[in-house]
Motif scaffolding. Sequence first.
Motif, PDB file in Angstrom:
ATOM      1  N   GLN A   6       0.846  -1.183   0.000  1.00  0.00           N
ATOM      2  CA  GLN A   6       0.000   0.000   0.000  1.00  0.00           C
ATOM      3  C   GLN A   6       0.885   1.238   0.000  1.00  0.00           C
ATOM      4  O   GLN A   6       1.858   1.331   0.753  1.00  0.00           O
ATOM      5  CB  GLN A   6      -0.899  -0.020   1.225  1.00  0.00           C
ATOM      6  CG  GLN A   6      -1.956   1.037   1.189  1.00  0.00           C
ATOM      7  CD  GLN A   6      -2.930   0.869   2.355  1.00  0.00           C
ATOM      8  OE1 GLN A   6      -2.769  -0.010   3.188  1.00  0.00           O
ATOM      9  NE2 GLN A   6      -3.930   1.720   2.389  1.00  0.00           N
ATOM     10  N   GLU A   7       0.544   2.185  -0.871  1.00  0.00           N
ATOM     11  CA  GLU A   7       1.273   3.444  -0.939  1.00  0.00           C
ATOM     12  C   GLU A   7       1.017   4.228   0.344  1.00  0.00           C
ATOM     13  O   GLU A   7      -0.120   4.278   0.821  1.00  0.00           O
ATOM     14  CB  GLU A   7       0.781   4.274  -2.133  1.00  0.00           C
ATOM     15  CG  GLU A   7       1.063   3.656  -3.480  1.00  0.00           C
ATOM     16  CD  GLU A   7       2.448   3.994  -3.981  1.00  0.00           C
ATOM     17  OE1 GLU A   7       2.958   5.069  -3.663  1.00  0.00           O
ATOM     18  OE2 GLU A   7       3.024   3.156  -4.689  1.00  0.00           O
ATOM     19  N   PRO A   8       2.054   4.869   0.884  1.00  0.00           N
ATOM     20  CA  PRO A   8       1.804   5.717   2.055  1.00  0.00           C
ATOM     21  C   PRO A   8       0.947   6.910   1.634  1.00  0.00           C
ATOM     22  O   PRO A   8       0.996   7.344   0.483  1.00  0.00           O
ATOM     23  CB  PRO A   8       3.206   6.162   2.484  1.00  0.00           C
ATOM     24  CG  PRO A   8       4.082   5.913   1.315  1.00  0.00           C
ATOM     25  CD  PRO A   8       3.433   4.848   0.492  1.00  0.00           C
ATOM     26  N   PRO A   9       0.150   7.439   2.534  1.00  0.00           N
ATOM     27  CA  PRO A   9      -0.713   8.571   2.170  1.00  0.00           C
ATOM     28  C   PRO A   9       0.143   9.791   1.781  1.00  0.00           C
ATOM     29  O   PRO A   9       1.211  10.023   2.336  1.00  0.00           O
ATOM     30  CB  PRO A   9      -1.522   8.840   3.437  1.00  0.00           C
ATOM     31  CG  PRO A   9      -0.782   8.170   4.540  1.00  0.00           C
ATOM     32  CD  PRO A   9       0.027   7.073   3.922  1.00  0.00           C
ATOM     33  N   LEU A  10      -0.358  10.534   0.826  1.00  0.00           N
ATOM     34  CA  LEU A  10       0.322  11.726   0.359  1.00  0.00           C
ATOM     35  C   LEU A  10       0.137  12.836   1.389  1.00  0.00           C
ATOM     36  O   LEU A  10      -0.981  13.150   1.775  1.00  0.00           O
ATOM     37  CB  LEU A  10      -0.251  12.164  -0.992  1.00  0.00           C
ATOM     38  CG  LEU A  10       0.373  13.391  -1.631  1.00  0.00           C
ATOM     39  CD1 LEU A  10       1.837  13.114  -1.984  1.00  0.00           C
ATOM     40  CD2 LEU A  10      -0.401  13.776  -2.873  1.00  0.00           C
ATOM     41  N   VAL A  11       1.240  13.415   1.852  1.00  0.00           N
ATOM     42  CA  VAL A  11       1.185  14.488   2.833  1.00  0.00           C
ATOM     43  C   VAL A  11       0.954  15.796   2.086  1.00  0.00           C
ATOM     44  O   VAL A  11       1.718  16.155   1.194  1.00  0.00           O
ATOM     45  CB  VAL A  11       2.489  14.560   3.660  1.00  0.00           C
ATOM     46  CG1 VAL A  11       2.467  15.730   4.619  1.00  0.00           C
ATOM     47  CG2 VAL A  11       2.712  13.255   4.399  1.00  0.00           C
ATOM     48  N   THR A  12      -0.092  16.506   2.452  1.00  0.00           N
ATOM     49  CA  THR A  12      -0.400  17.772   1.791  1.00  0.00           C
ATOM     50  C   THR A  12      -0.227  18.971   2.716  1.00  0.00           C
ATOM     51  O   THR A  12      -0.193  20.096   2.254  1.00  0.00           O
ATOM     52  CB  THR A  12      -1.832  17.773   1.232  1.00  0.00           C
ATOM     53  OG1 THR A  12      -2.741  17.527   2.303  1.00  0.00           O
ATOM     54  CG2 THR A  12      -1.992  16.716   0.148  1.00  0.00           C
ATOM     55  N   LYS A  13      -0.116  18.732   4.016  1.00  0.00           N
ATOM     56  CA  LYS A  13       0.119  19.796   4.987  1.00  0.00           C
ATOM     57  C   LYS A  13       0.972  19.247   6.118  1.00  0.00           C
ATOM     58  O   LYS A  13       0.934  18.066   6.398  1.00  0.00           O
ATOM     59  CB  LYS A  13      -1.164  20.288   5.648  1.00  0.00           C
ATOM     60  CG  LYS A  13      -2.195  20.812   4.826  1.00  0.00           C
ATOM     61  CD  LYS A  13      -3.467  21.304   5.494  1.00  0.00           C
ATOM     62  CE  LYS A  13      -3.630  21.464   6.944  1.00  0.00           C
ATOM     63  NZ  LYS A  13      -4.913  22.087   7.302  1.00  0.00           N
ATOM     64  N   ILE A  14       1.721  20.152   6.737  1.00  0.00           N
ATOM     65  CA  ILE A  14       2.437  19.762   7.941  1.00  0.00           C
ATOM     66  C   ILE A  14       2.072  20.752   9.040  1.00  0.00           C
ATOM     67  O   ILE A  14       1.750  21.908   8.767  1.00  0.00           O
ATOM     68  CB  ILE A  14       3.968  19.686   7.743  1.00  0.00           C
ATOM     69  CG1 ILE A  14       4.555  21.037   7.330  1.00  0.00           C
ATOM     70  CG2 ILE A  14       4.333  18.615   6.750  1.00  0.00           C
ATOM     71  CD1 ILE A  14       6.066  21.054   7.284  1.00  0.00           C
ATOM     72  N   ASP A  15       2.123  20.291  10.270  1.00  0.00           N
ATOM     73  CA  ASP A  15       1.778  21.192  11.365  1.00  0.00           C
ATOM     74  C   ASP A  15       2.978  22.076  11.715  1.00  0.00           C
ATOM     75  O   ASP A  15       4.075  21.895  11.202  1.00  0.00           O
ATOM     76  CB  ASP A  15       1.242  20.426  12.577  1.00  0.00           C
ATOM     77  CG  ASP A  15       2.270  19.529  13.255  1.00  0.00           C
ATOM     78  OD1 ASP A  15       3.489  19.784  13.134  1.00  0.00           O
ATOM     79  OD2 ASP A  15       1.859  18.564  13.915  1.00  0.00           O
TER      80      ASP A  15
END
Length: 183
Positions: A6-15
């Motif tokens: 499974q592909e890791p989820p695409l990160v679109t924001k960081i805290d």
Amino acid sequence: PQQMTQEPPLVTKIDELEYRFVFNSCAVGMAIASMGGAFIDCNNMFCQLSQYNKQEVCSMTIFNLTSRVDLQHAFDQISQMISPPTDTVDQGGPPSCLLRGSMKHRDDLGLSVTLIKGDDGIAKCFCVTLIKNPISPFDPSRPVPATPDMVIVGGSQLSSSIGEAPQKGQAPGNMSSPAYTTG
């Protein structure tokens, strides 16, 4: 049997905490300056390369770290960057300028100053990165980022550039001393 990965989820924001970690882990000396040129923040590499601590940097302006001989050019370039464009042609990227630097005992570092605009197109701040000193403020070559191998440790630089003669067209001696202005 073939296993599905499974592909890791695409990160679109960081805290904020992750952003701060990335900013301070960056291998390029970077600072943020207000629209008036006063430094607001800088990363660890900026401090290591410039030999100023964060409190010192945040008490200065872009112009404090600019060579005296380049001050008028710096004022002109930055004024031009924040002035509304006279035409609507996109110049292919954010406006920026290169300045020869003057930092404590470092005459080999300069500044690349880039105007940062928000999604609304309005100028927000400047991103200032440390670069190898350009030959002149009109040097057409691409800036070379200052890197961790240029950090001075215990009076000796890790790079072989220390002790080199000033580059052709570069002002010698006190002509590159810092200018003291307030932001």
